[in-house]
Design a protein around this motif. Sequence first.
Motif, PDB file in Angstrom:
ATOM      1  N   ALA A 172      -2.479  33.727  36.832  1.00 41.68           N
ATOM      2  CA  ALA A 172      -3.692  33.627  37.674  1.00 41.68           C
ATOM      3  C   ALA A 172      -3.341  32.765  38.872  1.00 41.68           C
ATOM      4  CB  ALA A 172      -5.092  33.141  37.244  1.00 41.68           C
ATOM      5  N   VAL A 173      -3.204  31.484  38.767  1.00 40.60           N
ATOM      6  CA  VAL A 173      -3.156  30.400  39.548  1.00 40.60           C
ATOM      7  C   VAL A 173      -1.460  29.992  39.615  1.00 40.60           C
ATOM      8  CG1 VAL A 173      -5.483  29.535  39.299  1.00 40.60           C
ATOM      9  CG2 VAL A 173      -3.554  28.657  37.957  1.00 40.60           C
ATOM     10  N   PRO A 174      -1.220  29.486  41.079  1.00 42.58           N
ATOM     11  CA  PRO A 174       0.232  29.115  41.216  1.00 42.58           C
ATOM     12  C   PRO A 174       0.929  28.049  40.284  1.00 42.58           C
ATOM     13  CG  PRO A 174      -0.847  28.903  43.226  1.00 42.58           C
ATOM     14  CD  PRO A 174      -2.119  29.165  42.091  1.00 42.58           C
ATOM     15  N   THR A 175       0.034  27.257  39.634  1.00 44.71           N
ATOM     16  CA  THR A 175       0.476  26.312  38.560  1.00 44.71           C
ATOM     17  C   THR A 175       1.096  26.960  37.480  1.00 44.71           C
ATOM     18  OG1 THR A 175      -1.634  25.715  37.797  1.00 44.71           O
ATOM     19  CG2 THR A 175      -0.776  24.186  39.221  1.00 44.71           C
TER      20      THR A 175
ATOM     21  N   VAL B 237      10.194  38.864  37.119  1.00 44.83           N
ATOM     22  CA  VAL B 237       8.964  39.076  38.236  1.00 44.83           C
ATOM     23  C   VAL B 237       7.905  38.393  37.912  1.00 44.83           C
ATOM     24  CG1 VAL B 237       8.184  40.633  40.073  1.00 44.83           C
ATOM     25  CG2 VAL B 237      10.631  41.049  39.158  1.00 44.83           C
ATOM     26  N   ILE B 238       7.379  37.572  38.950  1.00 43.58           N
ATOM     27  CA  ILE B 238       6.087  36.890  38.614  1.00 43.58           C
ATOM     28  C   ILE B 238       5.247  36.894  39.723  1.00 43.58           C
ATOM     29  CG2 ILE B 238       5.172  34.537  37.919  1.00 43.58           C
ATOM     30  CD1 ILE B 238       7.803  33.764  36.891  1.00 43.58           C
TER      31      ILE B 238
ATOM     32  N   ARG C  38       7.939  30.265  35.614  1.00 40.59           N
ATOM     33  CA  ARG C  38       9.209  30.200  36.157  1.00 40.59           C
ATOM     34  C   ARG C  38      10.106  29.504  35.548  1.00 40.59           C
ATOM     35  NH1 ARG C  38      11.355  34.254  37.624  1.00 40.59           N
ATOM     36  NH2 ARG C  38      10.377  34.458  39.569  1.00 40.59           N
ATOM     37  N   LYS C  39       9.965  28.404  34.765  1.00 46.99           N
ATOM     38  CA  LYS C  39      10.651  27.511  34.136  1.00 46.99           C
ATOM     39  C   LYS C  39      10.888  27.971  32.706  1.00 46.99           C
ATOM     40  CE  LYS C  39       8.810  23.236  35.681  1.00 46.99           C
ATOM     41  NZ  LYS C  39       8.199  21.969  35.611  1.00 46.99           N
TER      42      LYS C  39
ATOM     43  N   ASP D 244      10.400  31.455  43.849  1.00 44.69           N
ATOM     44  CA  ASP D 244      10.492  33.038  43.915  1.00 44.69           C
ATOM     45  C   ASP D 244       9.274  33.646  42.990  1.00 44.69           C
ATOM     46  OD1 ASP D 244      11.383  35.684  44.008  1.00 44.69           O
ATOM     47  OD2 ASP D 244      12.598  35.736  42.338  1.00 44.69           O
ATOM     48  N   ILE D 245       8.178  33.176  43.587  1.00 37.84           N
ATOM     49  CA  ILE D 245       6.775  33.482  43.026  1.00 37.84           C
ATOM     50  C   ILE D 245       6.151  34.436  44.110  1.00 37.84           C
ATOM     51  CG2 ILE D 245       4.454  32.920  42.046  1.00 37.84           C
ATOM     52  CD1 ILE D 245       6.929  31.929  40.478  1.00 37.84           C
TER      53      ILE D 245
END
Length: 378
Positions: free
Chosen positions: A71-74, A87-88, A80-81, A106-107
């Motif tokens: 949902a959110v960038p956080t 692909v996210i 990603r870690k 790369d989000i």
Amino acid sequence: MSVSNSFPSGLYGGRLTIDPKALAANWMFLAGKLAGETECAAAIKADAYGLGQEMAAKTLFEAGCRTFFVAVPTEALALRKVLPDAVIYALDGLFPGTAAHFLEHDIRPVLGSLEELQEWTALCKSTGRNHPAAVHVDTGIHRLGLSPAEFSAAMSDKALLGPFEPTLVMSHLACGSTPDHPMNRRQLDLFREVTAPFAHIPRSLANSAGVLMGPDYHFDLARPGISLYGGRAFDTGFNPMRPVVKVEARIMIVREVPPGDTIGYGAKQTAKRPLRNAVVAAGYADGLLRRAGSTDERPGGFAMIEGHRAPILGRISMDMITLDVTDVPENLLRRGAFVEMLGPHVAAADIAAYAETIDYEYLTSLGRRFERVYGPLT
């Protein structure tokens, strides 16, 4: 079986068991339902519907999933870690001034308004590159998404887009949980119509319900969520998914209640006969929603004790729940024994109905204080 906890097992009032193999099996089942070359992605937002983003991401990636939606960038940055090669997509889109974070990690934002699209295309123009992102077109749910008119105009405006071309065009079903609802067909027809001139771009409409509604809804990529975790995609009918989670609460005390006495806060439940009750160490602070409690006017939810149904008595408290165990064999009511509050024998959708909600709310609320165990539910 593995355990991930901070304290010894005996100190926890409840236990949350999660079966990663069932999660992987559900994803493979849904992937097998998809038509042709349709890719099966996974929605793991809200900490993978409460079950743990890192565990779910690793499990699904090992099963073959390569595209993930949060949902959110956080959530995206944390994912990603864990998955450097996945692909996210971030469904909530591009918050103002955050584009640099998306690029660095790369989000891919799901651009849900004309303003977001303008900000992203300006970025692409400034770098002279097509930075990957999805575009959301609203086909009737009236939440995020460009209107069909905005979408068609924007996608045809080369001056606006510059070097940008979406990696995905998507929409979201409003009534997928009711497969016969006419809204589903209206949205499908509108999605086809508005995206037809851009059919060379991958398209996505199907959530869990869309996967199960058949190939008309599949397009190029499906993004199931609730079904991965064993929840119901449809409000009624058989649920083909394997349960992934079980919630158990520890018995603290068993006591007798004479007829005419009341149980719990507010004295809302009266003993109509001599009762034996068991008090268990979990409550609404653990995600077992208060609305599923019982009163003299309406029944509440229930738990299961080795095949025996134990109705909830009175209000659900912050830290404890009282169960009617009058008809449960006494040898099963040991102090410290566990009771199944949700799991293979107490479906999340069924207990949610008593709380006048859906299994999504139950799953995403569970277990902040529970011991977490990973392995089979039996």
